[in-house]
Every structure is written in C-alpha cells, then in structure tokens.
Design a protein around this motif. Structure first.
Motif, PDB file in Angstrom:
ATOM      1  N   ASP A 194      41.740  31.040  34.416  1.00 31.05           N
ATOM      2  CA  ASP A 194      40.630  31.936  34.717  1.00 31.05           C
ATOM      3  C   ASP A 194      39.737  32.037  33.492  1.00 31.05           C
ATOM      4  N   VAL A 195      38.434  32.229  33.705  1.00 37.34           N
ATOM      5  CA  VAL A 195      37.505  32.398  32.597  1.00 37.34           C
ATOM      6  C   VAL A 195      36.769  33.720  32.757  1.00 37.34           C
ATOM      7  N   ALA A 196      36.730  34.493  31.663  1.00 39.30           N
ATOM      8  CA  ALA A 196      36.020  35.773  31.629  1.00 39.30           C
ATOM      9  C   ALA A 196      34.842  35.635  30.676  1.00 39.30           C
ATOM     10  N   ALA A 245      36.341  34.559  39.165  1.00 36.47           N
ATOM     11  CA  ALA A 245      36.208  35.950  39.600  1.00 36.47           C
ATOM     12  C   ALA A 245      35.968  36.903  38.435  1.00 36.47           C
ATOM     13  N   LEU A 246      36.303  36.498  37.206  1.00 31.45           N
ATOM     14  CA  LEU A 246      36.099  37.346  36.042  1.00 31.45           C
ATOM     15  C   LEU A 246      34.750  37.123  35.369  1.00 31.45           C
ATOM     16  N   LEU A 247      33.917  36.254  35.943  1.00 30.10           N
ATOM     17  CA  LEU A 247      32.568  36.084  35.412  1.00 30.10           C
ATOM     18  C   LEU A 247      31.703  37.288  35.786  1.00 30.10           C
ATOM     19  N   HIS A 248      30.885  37.727  34.843  1.00 24.85           N
ATOM     20  CA  HIS A 248      29.991  38.868  35.073  1.00 24.85           C
ATOM     21  C   HIS A 248      28.550  38.368  35.013  1.00 24.85           C
ATOM     22  N   ARG A 249      27.799  38.567  36.080  1.00 27.59           N
ATOM     23  CA  ARG A 249      26.415  38.125  36.102  1.00 27.59           C
ATOM     24  C   ARG A 249      25.505  39.219  35.552  1.00 27.59           C
ATOM     25  N   ALA A 250      24.662  38.821  34.590  1.00 27.47           N
ATOM     26  CA  ALA A 250      23.705  39.740  33.979  1.00 27.47           C
ATOM     27  C   ALA A 250      22.302  39.332  34.422  1.00 27.47           C
ATOM     28  N   PRO A 251      21.697  40.047  35.386  1.00 31.61           N
ATOM     29  CA  PRO A 251      20.353  39.695  35.857  1.00 31.61           C
ATOM     30  C   PRO A 251      19.335  39.699  34.718  1.00 31.61           C
ATOM     31  N   GLY A 252      18.475  38.694  34.706  1.00 32.98           N
ATOM     32  CA  GLY A 252      17.434  38.619  33.701  1.00 32.98           C
ATOM     33  C   GLY A 252      17.848  37.964  32.405  1.00 32.98           C
ATOM     34  N   TRP A 253      19.117  37.652  32.262  1.00 27.32           N
ATOM     35  CA  TRP A 253      19.604  36.998  31.041  1.00 27.32           C
ATOM     36  C   TRP A 253      19.884  35.535  31.344  1.00 27.32           C
ATOM     37  N   SER A 254      19.629  34.651  30.392  1.00 29.48           N
ATOM     38  CA  SER A 254      19.867  33.221  30.571  1.00 29.48           C
ATOM     39  C   SER A 254      20.977  32.750  29.644  1.00 29.48           C
ATOM     40  N   ILE A 255      21.809  31.866  30.137  1.00 28.35           N
ATOM     41  CA  ILE A 255      22.903  31.340  29.342  1.00 28.35           C
ATOM     42  C   ILE A 255      22.336  30.564  28.150  1.00 28.35           C
ATOM     43  N   PRO A 256      22.913  30.724  26.945  1.00 25.61           N
ATOM     44  CA  PRO A 256      22.416  29.971  25.790  1.00 25.61           C
ATOM     45  C   PRO A 256      22.581  28.464  25.993  1.00 25.61           C
ATOM     46  N   VAL A 257      21.665  27.698  25.410  1.00 23.95           N
ATOM     47  CA  VAL A 257      21.674  26.239  25.515  1.00 23.95           C
ATOM     48  C   VAL A 257      21.898  25.645  24.132  1.00 23.95           C
ATOM     49  N   SER A 258      22.857  24.710  24.040  1.00 22.81           N
ATOM     50  CA  SER A 258      23.159  24.055  22.773  1.00 22.81           C
ATOM     51  C   SER A 258      22.893  22.557  22.872  1.00 22.81           C
ATOM     52  N   PRO A 315      29.511  43.330  26.170  1.00 18.18           N
ATOM     53  CA  PRO A 315      30.491  43.056  25.115  1.00 18.18           C
ATOM     54  C   PRO A 315      31.799  42.511  25.687  1.00 18.18           C
ATOM     55  N   LEU A 316      32.456  41.668  24.906  1.00 17.96           N
ATOM     56  CA  LEU A 316      33.670  41.014  25.358  1.00 17.96           C
ATOM     57  C   LEU A 316      34.754  41.982  25.835  1.00 17.96           C
ATOM     58  N   PRO A 317      35.005  43.102  25.157  1.00 11.19           N
ATOM     59  CA  PRO A 317      36.067  43.996  25.633  1.00 11.19           C
ATOM     60  C   PRO A 317      35.883  44.462  27.071  1.00 11.19           C
ATOM     61  N   GLU A 318      34.639  44.542  27.539  1.00 10.65           N
ATOM     62  CA  GLU A 318      34.394  44.970  28.909  1.00 10.65           C
ATOM     63  C   GLU A 318      34.715  43.881  29.929  1.00 10.65           C
ATOM     64  N   LEU A 319      34.909  42.660  29.459  1.00 11.25           N
ATOM     65  CA  LEU A 319      35.217  41.549  30.353  1.00 11.25           C
ATOM     66  C   LEU A 319      36.704  41.272  30.455  1.00 11.25           C
ATOM     67  N   LEU A 320      37.471  41.780  29.501  1.00 10.49           N
ATOM     68  CA  LEU A 320      38.888  41.440  29.428  1.00 10.49           C
ATOM     69  C   LEU A 320      39.695  42.198  30.480  1.00 10.49           C
ATOM     70  N   PRO A 321      40.515  41.514  31.260  1.00  5.27           N
ATOM     71  CA  PRO A 321      41.331  42.201  32.268  1.00  5.27           C
ATOM     72  C   PRO A 321      42.433  43.018  31.619  1.00  5.27           C
ATOM     73  N   ALA A 322      42.834  44.075  32.279  1.00  6.45           N
ATOM     74  CA  ALA A 322      43.833  44.983  31.723  1.00  6.45           C
ATOM     75  C   ALA A 322      45.242  44.443  31.858  1.00  6.45           C
ATOM     76  N   GLN A 323      45.454  43.496  32.758  1.00  7.77           N
ATOM     77  CA  GLN A 323      46.815  43.009  32.980  1.00  7.77           C
ATOM     78  C   GLN A 323      46.796  41.597  33.542  1.00  7.77           C
ATOM     79  N   GLY A 324      47.975  40.972  33.467  1.00  9.94           N
ATOM     80  CA  GLY A 324      48.155  39.653  34.048  1.00  9.94           C
ATOM     81  C   GLY A 324      47.996  38.532  33.036  1.00  9.94           C
ATOM     82  N   GLY A 325      48.357  37.335  33.483  1.00  9.63           N
ATOM     83  CA  GLY A 325      48.248  36.152  32.654  1.00  9.63           C
ATOM     84  C   GLY A 325      49.478  35.916  31.796  1.00  9.63           C
ATOM     85  N   VAL A 327      46.567  30.748  32.234  1.00  8.86           N
ATOM     86  CA  VAL A 327      45.721  30.776  31.044  1.00  8.86           C
ATOM     87  C   VAL A 327      44.457  31.583  31.331  1.00  8.86           C
ATOM     88  N   LEU A 328      44.193  32.572  30.491  1.00 10.19           N
ATOM     89  CA  LEU A 328      42.954  33.345  30.537  1.00 10.19           C
ATOM     90  C   LEU A 328      42.121  32.956  29.328  1.00 10.19           C
TER      91      LEU A 328
END
Length: 334
Positions: free
Chosen positions: A65-67, A91-104, A125-135, A13-14
């Motif tokens: 896996d979570v992207a 492994a598919l998480l992307h760290r963005a320096p200086g940005w904080s995760i939203p809080v709900s 953007p989400l398309p840049e996080l999506l893997p090209a294959q697998g799952g 599951v992705l």
C-alpha cells in the motif's frame, strides 16, 4: 477517485511519503550544456519518490500500500494508474484539489544522476496520511513530525525501515536521528551515515547507528553495502554486483524495498543484503528507475545470463529458496 480516508492497512508493506512524476534521461555521455540539445534513447517516465520503493516491493511479490498526496492534475492521474497496474493499493492516497504532483527530470551520467524538480511541497503533512494500524513492514523518511508514530511501531508489530535523507543545510545535526527511535532499520548512504555520526569510515558509521536500531544498513553505491545487526552482533560487508550502471535513479529505494521484502522471512542477514544488492544492481543496469525493477522470476534467469556479474556461490539461494511471495496483486484495493 475515492477520497474516503482509511486508518488501517492489511498490506505486507506500507510505503509513505512524497510522490513525484519522474522523467528519466539515462546513459548520457555528460551533463547538460547550455545552448545544446542532447538526445538519448534511454528514456522513461515513472512514478518517483516513494513509488520507487512501492513498485520494487510489489514486483518482488509483497502486497503493498502507498500513503501519499496526489493532485487533481493529469500527471497525478498517470502516477496513480501506474501504481494500480502494479497491484499497489491506492486507498491511502489523499487527493488535494488544486495541487499538482511535483515533476522531476532525472539525468544519468558519469555513473550517477542529477535531478531537477519543479513543484511545491505536499499540502497535507505526512503524519495525517499514516494509518493507525496494520501492516508488517513500513518505509518512510522520518522527521520530528513522525517520531511518535515510529516510536509506537514496534508495539503494533510493525517494522519500520527509516531514512532521514540528505541535509541540504550541511548541519547534519545528530539530534535528527532521534526520529529513528523505535524503527527496526535505518538505511542511509555512506555520506549521510558518516556525516550524522561524525565518522570517516562507513563501517564505523554503521556500528554507531546500530546503537539506535536493531538493523543498521549503510549503502556504498558502486562499492557495496555494510550492515550491522545489533541484536546478534553480526556484521556483513557485501561487495557490489558488477553491472554497467545505466540509471541510478531510485537505486537506494529499490535496494531498501528488496531488503524489506526479504525481511518478511526469517532469513540470514547475508542473504537479505545480497538479495537486495542483486535487485538494485539489475535495476540500475536499465533506464527508468523502479519502472525497470525486476520481478522475482527474473532473478535466476538474469544471473544465468550474466555469470560475470556475481559470484555463483554468493547467489545459490536465489535458485534454492527466495523470500516467499505473499501478494495477490489483483486483489489490492484501488
């Protein structure tokens, strides 16, 4: 945190999309009142957003896996650590320096919940996080930016469980449904489904949406589920599992996660829907969103302890043959 990007996944599951840090206040007697402080013993924090889907899937035995984008703030670190403890690949998480995760802040009362979120949109953007294959199965909120990825999913052997989410503008433009083309399943709630299809009945909406995807599933909250398999013409109208709803946070994501896991096996549509309804019902009977989603080995004992919640004949398959567990959580990539 390792910032190396990967273009594939070997998970069953992705899950891709937005992560949140959720503070959940459940079983409140009423909504907040200005100038007053309210206490509830039913409180939890948990990774939210797409994490609800990922945690529920992992607890049911699917390698997951979570992207998504995370920040370099402490709450992002807490969420990433919580996902890793669940055996979810990060492994598919992307760290963005200086940005904080939203809080709900999720407040549950009157059988539903209200959410207030603070933060800004993810800088990647989400398309840049999506893997090209697998799952084998993927879940994401789709839009025009992900349309190409979704359309080619079937050729990659990937079943996409798609959602387009709530339209805050009130337009409900049917053209937005083009983004689900190529998906295996579409899983809106009844209000969304009827608004997009211009119908006034959930079953009619499910049938209309089945013209776009092999599996159309419309959730009705406390009233059950309607599902249509366009490949066979089969329709399922499933009643709800009778529970006292303490916290509805993430209920739809948990339902869809259980449905996706059940779909990893060639099981009857009725069993897949009933399995998902059971997992979601157990979750909403506890405070904390997906952080309280049941594990596979909890299902039969829960049914035995709650005989009034669901018809025994309906859930005989829980003890005779559940969807097979496929995960080896300790081996998932961190």
């Amino acid at each position: 945190m390792d910032d190396r990007r990967t273009s594939s996944t070997d998970a069953d599951v992705l899950v891709a999309g937005l992560l949140f840090f959720d503070a959940v206040f459940a079983d409140l007697p009423h909504g907040p009142v200005l100038g007053q402080e309210h206490w509830t013993p039913h409180f939890a924090w948990t990774p939210g957003g797409i994490a609800n889907f990922a945690i529920a899937a992992a607890r049911l035995g699917a390698s997951t896996d979570v992207a998504a984008v995370v920040g370099d703030d402490e709450l992002s670190g807490l969420c990433r650590a919580a996902l890793a403890r669940e055996g979810i690949g990060t492994a598919l998480l992307h760290r963005a320096p200086g940005w904080s995760i939203p809080v709900s802040a999720c407040m549950g009362y009157d059988g539903d919940r209200a959410i207030i979120t603070g933060g800004t949109a993810a800088p990647v953007p989400l398309p840049e996080l999506l893997p090209a294959q697998g799952g084998r199965v993927a879940a994401l909120h789709v839009d025009e930016t992900t349309a190409d990825w979704v359309r080619t999913s079937a050729s990659r052997g990937l079943r996409v469980f798609a959602d387009v989410g709530w339209d805050a503008t009130g337009t409900w433009d049917p053209a937005l449904l083009d983004a689900v083309d190529g998906a295996y399943a579409f899983t809106p709630n009844d209000r969304e489904a009827m608004a997009y299809t211009r119908t006034d009945d959930a079953r009619a909406a499910a049938r209309a949406l089945a013209e776009r995807v092999p599996l159309s599933v419309v959730t009705l909250g406390g009233d059950g589920v309607v599902a249509v398999d366009s490949s066979t013409g089969e329709e399922v109208v499933a009643p709800p599992v009778r529970v006292h709803a303490v916290d509805a946070t993430g209920a739809g994501d948990v339902f869809c996660a259980a449905l996706a896991v059940a779909s990893l096996e060639d099981r009857p549509l009725r069993e897949r829907i009933d399995f998902a309804a059971l997992v979601a019902a157990i979750t909403v009977s506890r405070p904390g969103g997906a952080a309280t989603a049941p594990r596979r080995d909890e299902l039969a004992p829960w049914l035995a302890a709650n005989p009034a919640a669901a018809d025994r004949d309906r859930y005989g398959f829980v003890t005779t043959g559940l969807p097979a567990a496929t995960a080896a959580p300790a081996g998932r990539a961190r």
